[in-house]
Motif scaffolding. Sequence first.
Motif, PDB file in Angstrom:
ATOM      1  N   VAL A  57       0.796  -1.242   0.000  1.00 40.76           N
ATOM      2  CA  VAL A  57       0.000   0.000   0.000  1.00 40.76           C
ATOM      3  C   VAL A  57       0.828   1.291   0.000  1.00 40.76           C
ATOM      4  O   VAL A  57       0.272   2.383   0.052  1.00 40.76           O
ATOM      5  CB  VAL A  57      -0.988   0.023   1.202  1.00 40.76           C
ATOM      6  N   CYS A  58       2.150   1.187  -0.039  1.00 32.13           N
ATOM      7  CA  CYS A  58       3.011   2.387   0.006  1.00 32.13           C
ATOM      8  C   CYS A  58       2.731   3.276  -1.214  1.00 32.13           C
ATOM      9  O   CYS A  58       2.632   2.765  -2.340  1.00 32.13           O
ATOM     10  CB  CYS A  58       4.477   1.981  -0.017  1.00 32.13           C
ATOM     11  N   CYS A  64       2.230   9.022   1.703  1.00 26.72           N
ATOM     12  CA  CYS A  64       2.112   8.136   2.860  1.00 26.72           C
ATOM     13  C   CYS A  64       3.532   8.011   3.415  1.00 26.72           C
ATOM     14  O   CYS A  64       4.390   7.422   2.772  1.00 26.72           O
ATOM     15  CB  CYS A  64       1.574   6.784   2.386  1.00 26.72           C
ATOM     16  N   VAL A 111       4.597   8.177   7.174  1.00 24.22           N
ATOM     17  CA  VAL A 111       4.861   8.142   8.611  1.00 24.22           C
ATOM     18  C   VAL A 111       6.087   7.257   8.916  1.00 24.22           C
ATOM     19  O   VAL A 111       6.782   7.459   9.913  1.00 24.22           O
ATOM     20  CB  VAL A 111       3.596   7.706   9.400  1.00 24.22           C
ATOM     21  N   CYS A 112       6.408   6.329   8.005  1.00 23.71           N
ATOM     22  CA  CYS A 112       7.602   5.479   8.188  1.00 23.71           C
ATOM     23  C   CYS A 112       8.882   6.322   8.144  1.00 23.71           C
ATOM     24  O   CYS A 112       9.935   5.883   8.626  1.00 23.71           O
ATOM     25  CB  CYS A 112       7.655   4.368   7.148  1.00 23.71           C
ATOM     26  N   ALA A 122       4.435  -1.947   3.566  1.00 19.45           N
ATOM     27  CA  ALA A 122       3.345  -2.512   4.367  1.00 19.45           C
ATOM     28  C   ALA A 122       2.342  -3.141   3.409  1.00 19.45           C
ATOM     29  O   ALA A 122       2.125  -2.638   2.305  1.00 19.45           O
ATOM     30  CB  ALA A 122       2.679  -1.424   5.195  1.00 19.45           C
ATOM     31  N   ASN A 137      -1.857   0.777   5.941  1.00 15.49           N
ATOM     32  CA  ASN A 137      -0.775   1.531   6.594  1.00 15.49           C
ATOM     33  C   ASN A 137      -1.131   1.871   8.046  1.00 15.49           C
ATOM     34  O   ASN A 137      -0.433   2.635   8.691  1.00 15.49           O
ATOM     35  CB  ASN A 137      -0.454   2.805   5.811  1.00 15.49           C
ATOM     36  N   CYS A 156       1.723   1.548  10.697  1.00 15.89           N
ATOM     37  CA  CYS A 156       3.076   2.033  10.396  1.00 15.89           C
ATOM     38  C   CYS A 156       3.582   3.047  11.418  1.00 15.89           C
ATOM     39  O   CYS A 156       4.795   3.221  11.579  1.00 15.89           O
ATOM     40  CB  CYS A 156       3.123   2.649   9.005  1.00 15.89           C
TER      41      CYS A 156
HETATM   42  S1  SF4 Z   1       3.890   4.557   6.122  1.00 15.17           S
HETATM   43 FE1  SF4 Z   1       3.710   2.334   5.766  1.00 15.17          FE
HETATM   44  S2  SF4 Z   1       2.381   2.113   3.961  1.00 15.17           S
HETATM   45 FE2  SF4 Z   1       3.062   4.262   4.059  1.00 15.17          FE
HETATM   46  S3  SF4 Z   1       4.887   4.341   2.724  1.00 15.17           S
HETATM   47 FE3  SF4 Z   1       5.616   3.936   4.821  1.00 15.17          FE
HETATM   48  S4  SF4 Z   1       5.742   1.677   4.983  1.00 15.17           S
HETATM   49 FE4  SF4 Z   1       4.472   2.165   3.196  1.00 15.17          FE
END
Ligand code: SF4
Length: 244
Positions: A66-67, A71, A73-74, A173, A177, A180
């Motif tokens: 789903v990245c 997105c 937060v990682c 992920a 997400n 995460c």
């Molecule tokens: S927060 Fe999770 S789903 Fe979003 S980019 Fe990072 S690893 Fe991927």
Amino acid sequence: MRDEDELGRLMEALTGKPEIALGTKRFAGRVDDDDAAEIAEAMQRQLEGGLKAREDLARKKRLRIVCERGCNVCCEELVVVYLPEALAVARWLESAAGADARGWFLEKYPSWRERAGDGIEREADLNAEWERRDEYEKAHKEQWKRRVMCAFNHDGACSIYPVRPMLCREGHAVDSNARCCVDVALIDPPRRLTFGPVDDFLKRANVLLRATHNAMAGKEKASTRVNRAEALCELVYRLLTKPA
Ligand code: SF4
Ligand code: SF4
């Protein structure tokens, strides 16, 4: 600059003796900044092939990675790298293609450094000592809990995307997400797709990157030490601002 065959021979020489990656023996040959950056970029290109195969496997299994842009937060988890990957980033930031990203990074770095605190030095020190792995893991989690967004994140996207480290490329992920963020991830980590070829490749690549780092450590102007990987933002900043 070396041609492809010469670079291949250099990589073989660096990994030919395990003691070089372990940091117990000095490398007799010469490795310059361009060699190291090209080694990192070669590893990153190979990793992309493995990640494509992993995506194909996900599709076959009807799983969704789903990245996506925005997105991120990682990107609050500290990214620690050896010199080759930092040199690849610094070289790109010094090129015309990286000019905007360099400006954004230099503007953001002071507040990133202040928010990151002393934990990044401690994490780098512990990371260099194999026998203190448990302490390193603990320090890494503590640092992550501070939720300091990477200074290369610009408007929700990675500003150094073409040269981002392997850790950032591999992180992913599956399905959602929602787990995460550090508060959830440390208790109930996001679902991931285990794919042996990528995991095995990353271990081999890490040995090569550490051996390359160790071949340059101490001689390099950015004051690196044998076996000591460092926070990406910290190391790239030193490389960009080192005296000529
Ligand atoms: S927060 Fe999770 S789903 Fe979003 S980019 Fe990072 S690893 Fe991927
Ligand atoms: S280098 Fe890019 S992908 Fe990696 S943590 Fe920083 S902003 Fe995120």
